[in-house]
Enzyme design. Structure first.
Site, short mmCIF file in Angstrom:
data_model
loop_
_atom_site.label_atom_id
_atom_site.label_comp_id
_atom_site.label_asym_id
_atom_site.label_seq_id
_atom_site.Cartn_x
_atom_site.Cartn_y
_atom_site.Cartn_z
N GLU A 94 -2.02 9.84 -12.22
CA GLU A 94 -2.50 9.12 -13.42
C GLU A 94 -3.77 9.69 -14.02
O GLU A 94 -4.05 9.49 -15.21
CB GLU A 94 -2.72 7.65 -13.08
CG GLU A 94 -3.77 7.40 -12.02
CD GLU A 94 -3.78 5.95 -11.54
OE1 GLU A 94 -4.89 5.44 -11.31
OE2 GLU A 94 -2.71 5.35 -11.39
N PRO B 227 0.84 -1.19 0.00
CA PRO B 227 0.00 0.00 0.00
C PRO B 227 0.88 1.25 0.00
O PRO B 227 2.06 1.19 0.37
CB PRO B 227 -0.78 -0.12 1.31
CG PRO B 227 0.15 -0.89 2.21
CD PRO B 227 0.85 -1.87 1.32
N ARG C 213 0.38 0.98 -6.30
CA ARG C 213 0.14 2.42 -6.23
C ARG C 213 1.25 3.17 -6.95
O ARG C 213 2.43 2.88 -6.78
CB ARG C 213 0.07 2.89 -4.76
CG ARG C 213 -1.21 2.48 -4.04
CD ARG C 213 -2.41 3.25 -4.56
NE ARG C 213 -3.67 2.84 -3.93
CZ ARG C 213 -4.49 1.92 -4.41
NH1 ARG C 213 -4.19 1.29 -5.52
NH2 ARG C 213 -5.62 1.64 -3.79
N ASP D 142 0.44 -0.69 -13.92
CA ASP D 142 -0.98 -0.40 -14.06
C ASP D 142 -1.34 0.89 -13.34
O ASP D 142 -2.49 1.29 -13.31
CB ASP D 142 -1.79 -1.57 -13.47
CG ASP D 142 -3.28 -1.50 -13.80
OD1 ASP D 142 -3.62 -1.21 -14.95
OD2 ASP D 142 -4.11 -1.73 -12.89
N HIS E 222 -4.76 1.46 -15.25
CA HIS E 222 -5.43 1.11 -13.98
C HIS E 222 -6.65 0.23 -14.24
O HIS E 222 -7.77 0.52 -13.81
CB HIS E 222 -5.83 2.36 -13.20
CG HIS E 222 -5.77 2.14 -11.71
ND1 HIS E 222 -5.29 3.07 -10.83
CD2 HIS E 222 -6.13 1.07 -10.95
CE1 HIS E 222 -5.37 2.60 -9.59
NE2 HIS E 222 -5.87 1.38 -9.64
#
Length: 332
Positions: free
Chosen positions: A265, A207, A236, A260, A298
């Protein structure tokens, strides 16, 4: 009947929303675009909204909707950076998140990106699409069973990823502050530096903790990696320094990078720049480094199982609020 306006609902997701809602009976309004300052009026008069990442559940939007009947904010995501919790609390809004969803969704993408880079499939298919069928030196590959895979973060998603790689025959090592008994059966735990130095593939599943692991993956991190190692991040964007990764690819230190997620983003993800320039130079450079760099927008959770989990948890959260006034997944 409680009205919920659900933002960021892709056309492929519509039947899932209606099917799952059959057991709840809410009045659903599905909006294709994510919540922004232009389409916020779609939710005027609704008691609840459901948002996703990159929606603008900011003070301005929440204040407008609260003045027009909003009571509940449901985010169908685990993270909630896109929700202004201080504003929500000040307005007396109840906010709940999804505690988790199918870990396989993220894990399968991580393994896919890693295997594409290991076997050079993006490079090869790109050449054959241009009618070039010559097998060149760049296509030569190691087998995954002869590789060591390092997992950074062995929670539900990290552990699932470890199991998938182990199932393919790889040696799996990992680092986590908390080492569960279940993870110990799959992963050989080592120090962070050992995992970085020994891994042919590193898959990141930690995380983001603001102020603690910002840009953990930087020049120093990459310098410690094996020559030609592959880096994968489906966790992340904030934990990686994109410019450092670009330098690692350009110097040849990194064999490949699959991600991803990107820091900031929302600037490019879910938008079409076909025939246009990407104004952010780092993002533009990253895309140019294909096929050594693979970027997905994502979409890790964009699977049937994960989608069902996210919708059902969100609707259950509202049911709990309506029945008891509280919710075990409340964040405000």
């Amino acid at each position: 009947m409680i009205k919920i306006v659900c933002y960021g609902v892709r056309p492929t997701e519509v039947p899932y929303f209606h099917e799952i809602n059959k057991k709840f009976g809410y009045d659903l309004k599905l909006v294709t675009l994510g919540l922004n300052h232009e389409n916020v009026e779609e939710a005027i008069g609704a008691e609840a909204i459901m948002v996703r990442g990159n929606c603008k559940a900011d003070g301005r939007n929440l204040e407008l909707l609260k003045a027009n009947g909003l009571q509940y904010v449901l985010t169908r995501t685990v993270g909630f950076d896109h929700v202004d919790l201080e504003a929500a609390k000040a307005l007396g809004l109840k906010v709940a998140r999804v505690p988790g969803y199918s870990p396989n969704a993220i894990s399968e993408l991580a393994v896919t990106l890693a295997m594409m880079l290991l076997r050079h499939t993006a490079y090869t298919v790109n050449r054959t699409s241009e009618k070039n069928f010559v097998v060149d030196g760049f296509m030569f590959s190691r087998e995954i069973r002869n590789c060591t895979v390092g997992i950074l973060g062995t929670g539900r998603i990290g552990l699932t990823t470890a199991k998938l790689f182990k199932g393919l025959g790889a040696k799996v090592i990992g680092f986590d502050i908390f080492q569960s008994d279940e993870a110990k059966e799959v992963v050989e735990f080592k120090s962070m530096d050992e995992v970085i130095a020994e891994s042919d593939i590193i898959s990141v599943h930690m995380p983001y903790i603001k102020g603690q692991n910002d840009h953990l993956i930087n020049d120093e991190f990459i310098a410690k990696m094996k020559q030609d190692a592959i880096l994968i991040n489906t966790a992340r964007g904030e934990v990686q320094d994109i410019d450092a990764i670009i330098r690692g690819i350009e110097s040849g230190k990194l064999g490949g990078f699959g991600t991803d997620v990107l820091q900031g983003e929302s600037e490019i993800f879910f938008k079409d720049f076909t025939g246009q320039e990407i104004s952010n130079p780092s993002f533009a450079k990253l895309v140019e480094l294909y096929p050594k760099v693979l970027v997905t927008p994502h979409m890790g959770s964009y699977t049937d199982e994960a989608l069902k989990n996210m919708i059902e948890f969100s609707l259950e959260n509202l049911k709990s609020y309506l029945a008891t006034g509280d919710c075990q997944n409340a964040i405000a």
